[in-house]
Design an enzyme around this catalytic site. Structure first.
Site, PDB file in Angstrom:
ATOM      1  N   ILE A  26       0.022   6.126   4.427  1.00 25.58           N
ATOM      2  CA  ILE A  26       0.192   5.601   5.789  1.00 25.58           C
ATOM      3  C   ILE A  26       1.197   4.443   5.757  1.00 25.58           C
ATOM      4  O   ILE A  26       1.993   4.269   6.665  1.00 25.58           O
ATOM      5  CB  ILE A  26      -1.173   5.150   6.360  1.00 25.58           C
ATOM      6  CG1 ILE A  26      -2.068   6.381   6.550  1.00 25.58           C
ATOM      7  CG2 ILE A  26      -1.011   4.396   7.655  1.00 25.58           C
ATOM      8  CD1 ILE A  26      -3.496   6.075   6.977  1.00 25.58           C
ATOM      9  N   LYS A  67     -14.801  -1.444   5.807  1.00 22.83           N
ATOM     10  CA  LYS A  67     -13.965  -1.443   7.025  1.00 22.83           C
ATOM     11  C   LYS A  67     -14.595  -2.312   8.115  1.00 22.83           C
ATOM     12  O   LYS A  67     -13.889  -2.943   8.904  1.00 22.83           O
ATOM     13  CB  LYS A  67     -13.742  -0.014   7.536  1.00 22.83           C
ATOM     14  CG  LYS A  67     -12.860   0.847   6.631  1.00 22.83           C
ATOM     15  CD  LYS A  67     -11.485   0.236   6.388  1.00 22.83           C
ATOM     16  CE  LYS A  67     -10.553   1.191   5.672  1.00 22.83           C
ATOM     17  NZ  LYS A  67      -9.343   0.507   5.156  1.00 22.83           N
ATOM     18  N   GLY A  86       0.751  -1.253   0.000  1.00 20.75           N
ATOM     19  CA  GLY A  86       0.000   0.000   0.000  1.00 20.75           C
ATOM     20  C   GLY A  86       0.777   1.296   0.000  1.00 20.75           C
ATOM     21  O   GLY A  86       0.215   2.335   0.311  1.00 20.75           O
ATOM     22  N   THR A 118      -4.171  11.908   2.585  1.00 20.33           N
ATOM     23  CA  THR A 118      -3.438  11.037   1.657  1.00 20.33           C
ATOM     24  C   THR A 118      -4.181  11.031   0.318  1.00 20.33           C
ATOM     25  O   THR A 118      -5.265  11.589   0.197  1.00 20.33           O
ATOM     26  CB  THR A 118      -3.378   9.578   2.170  1.00 20.33           C
ATOM     27  OG1 THR A 118      -4.722   9.076   2.209  1.00 20.33           O
ATOM     28  CG2 THR A 118      -2.745   9.461   3.542  1.00 20.33           C
ATOM     29  N   ASP A 128      -1.243  -6.379  -7.660  1.00 18.41           N
ATOM     30  CA  ASP A 128      -2.630  -5.925  -7.611  1.00 18.41           C
ATOM     31  C   ASP A 128      -3.409  -7.059  -6.943  1.00 18.41           C
ATOM     32  O   ASP A 128      -3.438  -8.185  -7.465  1.00 18.41           O
ATOM     33  CB  ASP A 128      -3.130  -5.684  -9.049  1.00 18.41           C
ATOM     34  CG  ASP A 128      -4.572  -5.192  -9.083  1.00 18.41           C
ATOM     35  OD1 ASP A 128      -5.318  -5.445  -8.128  1.00 18.41           O
ATOM     36  OD2 ASP A 128      -4.944  -4.573 -10.098  1.00 18.41           O
ATOM     37  N   VAL A 129      -4.047  -6.790  -5.817  1.00 23.36           N
ATOM     38  CA  VAL A 129      -4.709  -7.873  -5.078  1.00 23.36           C
ATOM     39  C   VAL A 129      -5.912  -8.456  -5.822  1.00 23.36           C
ATOM     40  O   VAL A 129      -6.409  -9.518  -5.460  1.00 23.36           O
ATOM     41  CB  VAL A 129      -5.122  -7.440  -3.649  1.00 23.36           C
ATOM     42  CG1 VAL A 129      -3.911  -7.147  -2.797  1.00 23.36           C
ATOM     43  CG2 VAL A 129      -6.090  -6.269  -3.670  1.00 23.36           C
ATOM     44  N   ILE A 161      -6.186  11.247   7.857  1.00 28.07           N
ATOM     45  CA  ILE A 161      -4.853  11.713   7.449  1.00 28.07           C
ATOM     46  C   ILE A 161      -4.944  12.091   5.967  1.00 28.07           C
ATOM     47  O   ILE A 161      -5.527  11.330   5.169  1.00 28.07           O
ATOM     48  CB  ILE A 161      -3.808  10.582   7.653  1.00 28.07           C
ATOM     49  CG1 ILE A 161      -3.663  10.264   9.148  1.00 28.07           C
ATOM     50  CG2 ILE A 161      -2.457  10.965   7.045  1.00 28.07           C
ATOM     51  CD1 ILE A 161      -2.831   9.022   9.443  1.00 28.07           C
ATOM     52  N   TYR A 213     -18.391   8.557   3.807  1.00 30.37           N
ATOM     53  CA  TYR A 213     -17.522   7.362   3.860  1.00 30.37           C
ATOM     54  C   TYR A 213     -18.241   6.144   3.266  1.00 30.37           C
ATOM     55  O   TYR A 213     -17.613   5.240   2.728  1.00 30.37           O
ATOM     56  CB  TYR A 213     -17.073   7.115   5.304  1.00 30.37           C
ATOM     57  CG  TYR A 213     -15.781   6.353   5.399  1.00 30.37           C
ATOM     58  CD1 TYR A 213     -14.603   6.845   4.849  1.00 30.37           C
ATOM     59  CD2 TYR A 213     -15.725   5.125   6.054  1.00 30.37           C
ATOM     60  CE1 TYR A 213     -13.411   6.132   4.941  1.00 30.37           C
ATOM     61  CE2 TYR A 213     -14.547   4.412   6.153  1.00 30.37           C
ATOM     62  CZ  TYR A 213     -13.394   4.925   5.601  1.00 30.37           C
ATOM     63  OH  TYR A 213     -12.224   4.217   5.684  1.00 30.37           O
ATOM     64  N   ILE A 217      -4.176  -1.118   2.228  1.00 31.48           N
ATOM     65  CA  ILE A 217      -4.771  -0.884   0.914  1.00 31.48           C
ATOM     66  C   ILE A 217      -6.292  -0.803   1.018  1.00 31.48           C
ATOM     67  O   ILE A 217      -6.913  -1.476   1.837  1.00 31.48           O
ATOM     68  CB  ILE A 217      -4.355  -1.969  -0.110  1.00 31.48           C
ATOM     69  CG1 ILE A 217      -4.776  -3.347   0.330  1.00 31.48           C
ATOM     70  CG2 ILE A 217      -2.868  -1.938  -0.346  1.00 31.48           C
ATOM     71  CD1 ILE A 217      -4.266  -4.453  -0.555  1.00 31.48           C
TER      72      ILE A 217
END
Ligand code: NAP
Length: 254
Positions: free
Chosen positions: A18, A161, A11, A192, A63-64, A190, A154, A91
């Protein structure tokens, strides 16, 4: 604290990631690191970041969403390191249109993509990492408060999450007998690259800083140092937890 330990970090996109702050903290603690980046366009970023401060780091494209790339990544880790002590999962992705407006309108495609990349990837990577963690290990992922409370904008990422945090607990149960610990860090907001995709992120930052007991936003270094703790033997009794590194924001009521 992590001398003679080897780990892999998923990531790092750029210096604001992060994952990069986490890599710096893990490196400072003595760990040897491998990095994955998603696609050739990010290779240069990761190369230029690591070449200065961590020359000789192993860099792999992964790439997952492509299982062959995941398999190839862990094959290389086995060849180069022979084992793994920790894995950092940092990620996440959701289509931009799903990160504004109402969650009600999330398309099937956006929902599946967000959940696949941001949550399914944790058990996916843990499955490949575990056989290399012969002497025990630590797996750490990055979550956010939107997993448990509604945070405007979100949306589907909050649902992803929540799945990530639940996966942390189920994996901790599966892998505990092999002395592999699985934890998540719930970081405060944060600035990013990914964060920019969340509608009104600047307002979110301001609100957090005003409400958090410490009266400020979290520094990515503080997230990285918590990851060092979770990867070290100092946290040997902790697994299946979500640890807040958010200047205390989550404890506040009205
Ligand atoms: P970031 O720098 O943009 O990192 C996200 C990373 O995920 C990027 O390297 C991105 O690569 C990667 N990624 C996306 N799709 C991928 C795929 N299919 N395969 C492999 N990698 C993929 O943003 P960040 O804020 O540091 O995010 C890191 C983690 O922290 C995420 O899980 C995020 O949800 C979490 N987090 C962030 C905050 C925050 O406020 N920033 C707060 C709490 C938790 P590409 O750039 O190529 O897409």
């Amino acid at each position: 604290m992590l001398e003679n330990k080897v780990g892999i970090i998923f990531g790092v996109a750029n210096k604001r990631s992060i994952a990069w702050a986490t890599a710096q903290a893990l490196h400072a603690a003595g760990a040897r690191l491998a990095f994955t980046y998603q696609g050739e366009r990010l290779k240069e970023n990761v190369e230029s970041l690591t070449s200065e401060s961590m020359p000789g780091s192993l860099l792999l494209s992964c790439d997952v969403q492509d299982q062959e790339q995941v398999d190839a990544t862990f094959h290389r880790i086995r060849e180069e390191f022979g084992r793994l002590d920790f894995l950092i999962h940092s990620i996440a992705f959701a289509p931009r249109e799903a990160l504004s407006g109402q969650f009600l309108d999330t398309s099937r495609e956006a929902f599946c993509t967000a959940l696949e990349i941001s949550a399914y990837s944790l058990p996916q990577l843990a499955r490949s990492a575990a056989p290399l963690m012969n002497e025990g290990g630590s797996i750490v992922s990055m979550s956010y408060y939107g997993a448990e409370k509604v945070v405007a904008g979100y949306n589907v990422m909050g649902v992803a999450k929540a799945a990530l945090e639940a996966s942390t607990r189920y994996l901790a149960n599966d892998l505990g007998p092999r002395n592999i610990r699985v934890n998540a860090i719930s970081a405060g907001p944060i600035q990013t690259l990914s964060a920019r995709g969340v509608a009104d992120f600047t307002t979110m930052l301001k609100h957090h800083a005003e409400r958090a007991p410490l009266g400020r936003n979290v520094d990515p270094r503080e997230v990285g140092e918590t990851a060092v703790f979770l990867c070290s033997s100092m946290s040997s009794g902790i697994t299946g937890e979500v640890i807040y590194v958010d200047c205390g924001y989550n404890i506040m009521g009205t």
